[in-house]
Design a protein around this motif. Structure first.
Motif, mmCIF file in Angstrom:
data_model
loop_
_atom_site.group_PDB
_atom_site.id
_atom_site.type_symbol
_atom_site.label_atom_id
_atom_site.label_comp_id
_atom_site.label_asym_id
_atom_site.label_seq_id
_atom_site.Cartn_x
_atom_site.Cartn_y
_atom_site.Cartn_z
ATOM 1 N N SER A 141 42.216 14.204 -2.389
ATOM 2 C CA SER A 141 41.859 14.565 -3.730
ATOM 3 C C SER A 141 40.249 14.732 -3.404
ATOM 4 O O SER A 141 39.975 15.137 -3.997
ATOM 5 N N SER A 142 39.955 13.923 -2.515
ATOM 6 C CA SER A 142 38.348 14.004 -2.354
ATOM 7 C C SER A 142 37.903 14.818 -1.453
ATOM 8 O O SER A 142 38.872 14.669 -0.508
ATOM 9 N N ARG A 166 37.861 16.469 -9.280
ATOM 10 C CA ARG A 166 37.773 16.598 -7.144
ATOM 11 C C ARG A 166 36.212 15.912 -6.620
ATOM 12 O O ARG A 166 35.544 16.389 -7.048
ATOM 13 N N VAL A 221 40.483 11.007 -10.447
ATOM 14 C CA VAL A 221 41.765 12.582 -9.532
ATOM 15 C C VAL A 221 42.386 12.144 -10.845
ATOM 16 O O VAL A 221 43.145 14.205 -11.480
#
Length: 213
Positions: A66-67, A44, A39
């Motif tokens: 962000s995942s 991602r 990140v």
């Protein structure tokens, strides 16, 4: 359709070298602080997994946002390390290959356990390797051609009690139908004579460690 290659980024030693092994088509799995590394470098993660005891609450929020998917577990009530959870998850996805980065570091217990994870991939018949700035480690059960790729040294160590029928072609120190047992250093620091060489074994589990200083 070809299955994706999976890159697992976990919490050992990481740096710019790690980014060189990530392609845009890879499926990315971040394990614990390995997810933070991805990140922080603008990636991602497709999946972030672990107990996340190595990141702060604020960093975990950033990882979650962000995942594509985050799988968190209790740090006490779990049977596997974060890296093993990531490896088992990757194998369930049946990839064509798995690359582990950040799997080696100052914690020798974790480093050794991560090397042993190559046996899980071998059992599933999925090619897997551990890569850091100085080493590329794979596990051989039959025959393989290996290339130089900037790693001039090649060492062979048994992961099983004994490896038999070891035959090397294209190496400075050839072997013909040799055997290695745990505790022997016969296979340390061989050298490829050209860009590639052949390693064949009859039985056992053989670690192939390509390295550079």
């Amino acid at each position: 359709m070809m299955q994706p290659r999976i890159v697992i980024c976990t919490g050992g030693q990481l740096g710019p070298f790690a980014l060189e092994h990530i392609d845009t088509a890879d499926l990315l799995i971040g394990a614990d602080s390995g997810a933070r590394f991805l990140v922080n470098h603008g990636y991602r993660p497709d999946i972030s997994i672990g107990d996340f005891d190595s990141v702060s609450e604020q960093e975990l929020l950033a990882i979650r946002s962000s995942s594509s998917q985050t799988i968190a577990c209790d740090p006490i009530d779990k049977d596997y390390t974060d890296t093993e959870m990531a490896m088992r998850l990757a194998l369930d996805l049946q990839p064509r290959e798995i690359i582990l980065i950040g799997a080696l570091g100052t914690r020798f217990d974790h480093s050794l356990a991560n090397v042993h994870l190559l046996a899980l991939a071998s059992e599933a018949q999925v090619p897997a390797s551990i890569i850091d700035n100085h080493n590329k480690i794979t596990l051989l059960t039959d025959t393989a051609f290996i290339s130089h790729h900037g790693y001039p040294n090649v060492s062979l160590l048994p992961l099983s009690l004994k490896v038999t029928g070891i035959t090397l072609t294209g190496f400075q120190y050839p072997l013909d139908d040799a055997s290695l047992t745990i505790g022997q250093s016969l296979g340390i620091s061989n050298v490829l004579l050209s860009e590639s060489g052949r390693i064949a074994i009859a039985s056992g589990l053989l670690l192939v460690i390509q390295s550079r200083d």
